[in-house]
Design an enzyme around this catalytic site. Structure first.
Site, PDB file in Angstrom:
ATOM      1  N   CYS A  44       0.849  -1.187   0.000  1.00 21.03           N
ATOM      2  CA  CYS A  44       0.000   0.000   0.000  1.00 21.03           C
ATOM      3  C   CYS A  44       0.886   1.240   0.000  1.00 21.03           C
ATOM      4  O   CYS A  44       2.104   1.143   0.144  1.00 21.03           O
ATOM      5  CB  CYS A  44      -0.856   0.053   1.258  1.00 21.03           C
ATOM      6  SG  CYS A  44      -1.925  -1.375   1.443  1.00 21.03           S
ATOM      7  N   TYR A  94      11.852  -4.519  -6.835  1.00 20.36           N
ATOM      8  CA  TYR A  94      10.648  -4.491  -7.650  1.00 20.36           C
ATOM      9  C   TYR A  94       9.645  -3.399  -7.299  1.00 20.36           C
ATOM     10  O   TYR A  94       9.148  -2.694  -8.168  1.00 20.36           O
ATOM     11  CB  TYR A  94       9.931  -5.852  -7.563  1.00 20.36           C
ATOM     12  CG  TYR A  94       8.532  -5.817  -8.091  1.00 20.36           C
ATOM     13  CD1 TYR A  94       8.290  -5.722  -9.465  1.00 20.36           C
ATOM     14  CD2 TYR A  94       7.430  -5.838  -7.238  1.00 20.36           C
ATOM     15  CE1 TYR A  94       6.998  -5.651  -9.960  1.00 20.36           C
ATOM     16  CE2 TYR A  94       6.134  -5.773  -7.729  1.00 20.36           C
ATOM     17  CZ  TYR A  94       5.931  -5.680  -9.087  1.00 20.36           C
ATOM     18  OH  TYR A  94       4.663  -5.603  -9.576  1.00 20.36           O
ATOM     19  N   ASN A  96       0.771   1.386   6.029  1.00 20.55           N
ATOM     20  CA  ASN A  96       1.321   0.484   5.017  1.00 20.55           C
ATOM     21  C   ASN A  96       2.116  -0.597   5.722  1.00 20.55           C
ATOM     22  O   ASN A  96       3.008  -0.297   6.502  1.00 20.55           O
ATOM     23  CB  ASN A  96       2.218   1.281   4.071  1.00 20.55           C
ATOM     24  CG  ASN A  96       2.972   0.400   3.083  1.00 20.55           C
ATOM     25  OD1 ASN A  96       4.018   0.772   2.597  1.00 20.55           O
ATOM     26  ND2 ASN A  96       2.455  -0.757   2.773  1.00 20.55           N
ATOM     27  N   GLY A  97       1.780  -1.857   5.445  1.00 19.93           N
ATOM     28  CA  GLY A  97       2.508  -2.980   6.059  1.00 19.93           C
ATOM     29  C   GLY A  97       1.526  -4.063   6.446  1.00 19.93           C
ATOM     30  O   GLY A  97       0.378  -4.054   6.017  1.00 19.93           O
ATOM     31  N   GLY A 136      -0.657   0.553  -4.962  1.00 18.32           N
ATOM     32  CA  GLY A 136      -1.969  -0.006  -4.676  1.00 18.32           C
ATOM     33  C   GLY A 136      -2.993   0.484  -5.664  1.00 18.32           C
ATOM     34  O   GLY A 136      -3.184   1.686  -5.815  1.00 18.32           O
TER      35      GLY A 136
END
Ligand code: AMP
Length: 457
Positions: free
Chosen positions: A2, A252, A103-104, A28
């Site tokens: 995210c 990535y 985020n996580g 996201g």
């Protein structure tokens, strides 16, 4: 995976947050949302879809306020639904309101959730952002802790990866897990507004001049009086104080124009390419072609080091959504062929080095190798800018179950054969470690199975 954004004290907070979320759209694409406060209460807008769809200019007019926090979501835990989308908000009877975006992934989600449910806390999603928010609000409202102390308590008991922004009606708090697994940067604009984002590319578009990475286990309180920083690594982490940044962000996930974990993302990718090339003495290709866009810089690194032609031989249709998270294999296969097309008359008779960042299920490369062969390539040598993905990620990257990872189902030779390439090489972990300045400060769990935070659930 995210992306988060937070804007503090700007008359066009919602507009700025939208720009930041758009810069982080790659993190996201399933859903997005924003919570804005004008000092009295939060207005929340969230929905499935892309930032430009959910937040057209007319929607922003209905989001007045000087503090805005936003989120783009790519589901890892919890289904892709609007109720699992972030931000989450809590309004209290006594007045204070809270909004949070994170985020996580939390690894002891179930244990903490049942503890809170036992105390009478209600959940309306399966999302870890809601868990973090309700943990903090409970500690503040029921245990009379200050917000920074509630966050410290969270850091001791709630395990996992979280780069988080929390807003009340007049204050913004930033905090990051003690291992700093996901990226998080913040800074001030010339007009004084404070901005926080998952990636620095969002700070670029918002013209944030002075910027810093959020410290591991750090807490920052932002008010109109100024900024207060707390270095609050949770107790158990104090001695090690060890960062464990996700190395896959560099390989990535992140945009190549971002800078985090102390390094420029694109330059690490170029180093990866150069190291792959350095171990290919016996290969004399005619060209180096990336799987766009994620492998572009790995391929330029390879081509520069080997002094071979770099070519964008495969063209990507940018309007195809994520092929990776499609639920069925047949749909994933079809999406890959809709996504890529070879240049006409380019590959005929050529020895091609085809570069990708990773192999997960093997779907993408199997299709692409067929495509490039059909386009006339004489030889196709696959070079992969990461070690073999053998373990699932529990800290916020969507990796399938271990059984679906091709590296667990087949030998390297079996994978090469399945994909149909003439040769296949990955970057070993020891070489990956040479590409970053502080190799000990990274998490390599998806390659090695050494999880820095034990998996509690
Ligand atoms: P696969 O086709 O299953 O082997 O997946 C590998 C491709 O998906 C590569 O081209 C990567 O760029 C991309 N990829 C790798 N990991 C992820 C992830 N967690 N989410 C989305 N895409 C990914």
């Amino acid at each position: 995976m995210c992306g988060i954004i937070g804007i503090f004290d700007h008359e066009k907070a919602a507009e700025l947050a939208t720009l930041g979320m758009f810069a982080e759209q790659h993190r996201g694409q399933e859903s997005c949302g924003m919570a804005v406060t004008d000092g009295r209460g939060f207005i929340l807008r969230k929905n499935m879809g892309l930032v430009k769809q959910v937040f057209p200019p007319k929607a922003l007019k209905a989001l007045p306020g000087r503090i805005a926090i936003g989120h783009v979501r790519y589901p890892t835990k919890g289904s892709a639904t609007d109720y699992n989308s972030q931000p989450h908000i809590v309004a209290t009877l006594s007045g204070p309101g809270y909004a949070l975006a994170s985020n996580g992934d939390i690894v002891n989600y179930r244990a903490i959730r049942s503890e809170l449910e036992g105390l009478g806390v209600y959940f309306n999603s399966e999302n870890d952002g809601e868990l973090i928010l309700k943990y903090i609000v409970y500690a503040v409202e029921k245990e009379n802790l200050t917000i920074p102390n509630a966050i410290k308590k969270l850091m001791t008991n709630v395990k996992g990866a979280y780069s988080t922004v929390l807003a009340t009606n007049d204050t913004m708090y930033l905090f990051r897990d003690p291992h700093a697994i996901r990226p998080m940067a913040w800074g001030r604009r010339e007009d004084g507004a404070v901005v926080v984002a998952s990636e620095s590319c969002a700070l670029d578009i918002l013209s944030v001049m002075q910027r810093k990475e959020m410290k591991a286990g750090g807490i920052i309180k932002v008010t109109t009086d100024g900024i207060e920083e707390f270095d609050n690594c949770a107790e158990e982490y104090r001695e090690c104080g060890e960062a464990k940044h996700c190395v896959f962000e560099h390989i990535y996930f992140s945009r190549p124009d971002s800078h985090h974990f102390g390094e420029d993302v694109y330059s690490i990718r170029e180093k990866i390419g150069a190291i792959l090339a350095a171990h290919d003495d016996d290969l004399n290709p005619d060209c180096v072609v990336p799987v766009p866009d994620s492998a572009n810089f790995i391929a330029t690194g390879y081509a520069k080091a080997k002094k071979v032609e770099f070519s964008l031989g495969l063209i990507r249709n940018h309007y195809v959504g994520r092929t990776f998270i499609k639920p069925e294999q047949t749909i994933r296969d079809e999406s890959v062929s809709q996504k890529f097309n070879p240049l006409p008359n380019y590959f005929k008779g050529k020895i091609v080095v085809l570069v990708d960042d990773s192999i997960v299920r093997g779907t993408t490369l199997r299709k692409l190798v067929k495509m490039v062969r059909k386009a006339g390539a004489a030889e196709i040598h696959l070079r992969i800018g990461s070690p073999q993905v053998k373990y699932s990620c529990y800290y916020g990257i969507d990796t399938p179950n271990r059984e679906e990872l091709i590296a667990n189902a087949k030998t390297l030779e079996g994978i090469r054969e399945h994909i149909g390439a003439d040769s296949l090489k990955h970057l070993p972990i020891e070489h990956l470690e040479k590409c970053v300045k502080t190799p000990k400060e990274y998490c390599y769990a998806c390659f090695s199975g050494n999880y820095p935070i034990s998996l509690k659930d």
